[in-house]
Design an enzyme around this catalytic site. Sequence first.
Site, short mmCIF file in Angstrom:
data_model
loop_
_atom_site.label_atom_id
_atom_site.label_comp_id
_atom_site.label_asym_id
_atom_site.label_seq_id
_atom_site.Cartn_x
_atom_site.Cartn_y
_atom_site.Cartn_z
N ILE A 1 0.82 -1.23 0.00
CA ILE A 1 0.00 0.00 0.00
C ILE A 1 0.85 1.27 0.00
CG2 ILE A 1 -0.19 0.06 2.55
CD1 ILE A 1 -3.16 0.86 0.39
N GLY B 1 3.65 1.82 -1.60
CA GLY B 1 4.39 2.07 -2.84
C GLY B 1 3.63 2.98 -3.78
N ASP C 1 2.28 2.34 -6.75
CA ASP C 1 1.04 1.77 -7.30
C ASP C 1 -0.01 1.61 -6.21
OD1 ASP C 1 2.66 1.62 -9.44
OD2 ASP C 1 2.42 -0.52 -9.81
N THR D 1 5.08 -8.60 -14.55
CA THR D 1 5.93 -7.54 -15.08
C THR D 1 6.54 -7.85 -16.45
OG1 THR D 1 8.14 -6.55 -14.75
CG2 THR D 1 7.70 -8.55 -13.55
N GLU E 1 9.47 -7.42 -17.14
CA GLU E 1 10.80 -8.01 -16.92
C GLU E 1 10.78 -9.52 -17.18
OE1 GLU E 1 14.12 -6.95 -15.90
OE2 GLU E 1 13.19 -5.23 -16.88
N TYR F 1 14.94 -10.83 -10.25
CA TYR F 1 13.60 -10.23 -10.13
C TYR F 1 12.65 -10.84 -11.16
CZ TYR F 1 9.85 -6.82 -10.62
OH TYR F 1 8.60 -6.23 -10.72
N LYS G 1 9.38 -13.40 -10.46
CA LYS G 1 8.04 -13.00 -10.90
C LYS G 1 7.47 -14.01 -11.90
CE LYS G 1 6.92 -8.95 -8.97
NZ LYS G 1 5.62 -8.62 -8.38
N ARG H 1 7.03 7.99 -8.00
CA ARG H 1 7.94 6.88 -8.27
C ARG H 1 9.11 6.89 -7.29
NH1 ARG H 1 8.73 1.81 -10.08
NH2 ARG H 1 9.35 1.66 -12.24
O1 F7E Z 1 15.61 0.90 -14.99
C1 F7E Z 1 18.66 1.74 -16.90
C2 F7E Z 1 18.55 0.35 -16.34
O2 F7E Z 1 15.37 0.69 -12.51
C3 F7E Z 1 15.23 1.22 -16.30
C4 F7E Z 1 10.56 -1.78 -11.99
O3 F7E Z 1 9.37 -1.12 -11.64
O4 F7E Z 1 9.98 -1.69 -14.30
C5 F7E Z 1 11.00 -1.37 -13.38
O5 F7E Z 1 12.20 -2.03 -13.70
C6 F7E Z 1 16.43 1.14 -17.21
C7 F7E Z 1 17.28 -0.13 -17.07
O6 F7E Z 1 13.43 0.09 -14.03
C8 F7E Z 1 20.37 3.76 -14.42
O7 F7E Z 1 19.72 -0.43 -16.64
C9 F7E Z 1 20.52 3.39 -16.55
O8 F7E Z 1 17.59 -0.60 -18.34
O9 F7E Z 1 14.02 2.43 -13.74
P1 F7E Z 1 14.62 1.10 -13.72
P2 F7E Z 1 13.39 -1.42 -14.56
O10 F7E Z 1 14.61 -2.17 -14.24
O11 F7E Z 1 12.98 -1.37 -16.01
C10 F7E Z 1 9.62 -3.08 -14.38
C11 F7E Z 1 8.47 -3.23 -15.33
C12 F7E Z 1 9.39 -3.69 -13.06
O12 F7E Z 1 8.56 -4.59 -12.89
C13 F7E Z 1 10.31 -3.28 -11.94
O13 F7E Z 1 9.78 -3.62 -10.67
O14 F7E Z 1 17.32 2.22 -16.90
N1 F7E Z 1 19.50 2.65 -16.09
N2 F7E Z 1 21.08 4.08 -15.54
C14 F7E Z 1 19.36 2.85 -14.77
N3 F7E Z 1 18.48 2.36 -13.88
C15 F7E Z 1 18.56 2.79 -12.60
N4 F7E Z 1 17.66 2.34 -11.69
N5 F7E Z 1 19.54 3.67 -12.20
C16 F7E Z 1 20.46 4.19 -13.06
O15 F7E Z 1 21.33 4.98 -12.70
#
Ligand code: F7E
Length: 343
Positions: free
Chosen positions: A9, A11, A13, A125, A127, A148, A152, A184
């Site tokens: 709750i 987070g 979403d 997801t 992912e 992750y 899932k 977010r």
């Molecule tokens: O990364 C790149 C990173 O951590 C997006 C979660 O909600 O959506 C989310 O997962 C992209 C990746 O989200 C940085 O390598 C570059 O390619 O924002 P993110 P995520 O991994 O796509 C899915 C649908 C879920 O289910 C998950 O729970 O961005 N990236 N530089 C970076 N990412 C982060 N975090 N930090 C950086 O500095």
Amino acid sequence: MKRALITGITGQDGSYLAEYLLTKGYQVWGLMRRTSLDPLLRINDLTVTRRINILYGNLRDSASIQRAIEESQPNEIYNLAAQSDVGISFKVPEETMEVNYYGLGRLVNEAMKINSQVRIYQASTSEMFGKTKPPQNENSHFAPVSPYGEAKLKAHEDFVKGYRNTHGLYICSGLLFNHESPKRGEHFVTRKITISLAKIKLGLQDSFALGNLEAKRDWGYAGDYVRAMHLMLQQDSPDDYVIATGESRSVRDFVEAACRALDMKITWSGKGLDEVAKDKDGKTILTIRKEFYRPAEVDYLLGDSTKAREKLGWKPEVDFNGLVAMMAKSDLDFFRKENHTRG
Ligand code: F7E
């Protein structure tokens, strides 16, 4: 009056969904971990907060789940609690499996014991698609590359498809692509970018660092996506749905769009780990750091949500540029006010 129990709750979403269900006349209960620092931080509207019934517990503890379901007697359960940071999942794979896989197992088992007619939404997801070529839809192959995504996927196969088929449970997977908002978490790349650029614009920070700029994501607005969660539980029979915008952009595109929204001009130079972005005065505001790369990357996500659009009548209302501008302006306003108060 319908009753809903939301795990996760606190987070992003969870807060949008709670607000949405209250507007639909639901009574809302939220399962919350006792350790959360500022538990209702993201549920800003106090009138909303007061109307949500908080139950302490977590997905590692069957007894707490049982008590939460007995107390709330939900018609609908939304399982949004998770270790949701993909990058971190490489560092804590067991915890990720414990919460994201076994947690759903505990929840469905306790729910079925108390009320086998309950309807359950599982936050699956994009992912799970991992390396599968875009566009991805419900018939696409799953090929996760992170702990992750693996946890899932296993939860989806064993407890969503498995319990639906063998026990007749009404349980749906929302295969949600990335969804963002001003609420977010700050470690996700979109929010990290909008916070950093807003602070740089206000002179509160000099620069920031990112990892892979070329990864492409289908980014939508979380407020739009919670409507789809609710719709999935209102159908005659349970099913799985991809929820996405159908538009994919790179991390670099996101940086550029946020700069445009904040009226900041940048120029890129250099390559790979030596690439930088400079502002109009030639000052470096963005560098690349290896530590922000992942051991394995999902390169290209682009969702095809035709099924949800046709069967649920769902469609997103906020597009990519609208989303980026909403987030960038929200952070700019926040830090401007905070700076003003301090100064
Ligand atoms: O990364 C790149 C990173 O951590 C997006 C979660 O909600 O959506 C989310 O997962 C992209 C990746 O989200 C940085 O390598 C570059 O390619 O924002 P993110 P995520 O991994 O796509 C899915 C649908 C879920 O289910 C998950 O729970 O961005 N990236 N530089 C970076 N990412 C982060 N975090 N930090 C950086 O500095």
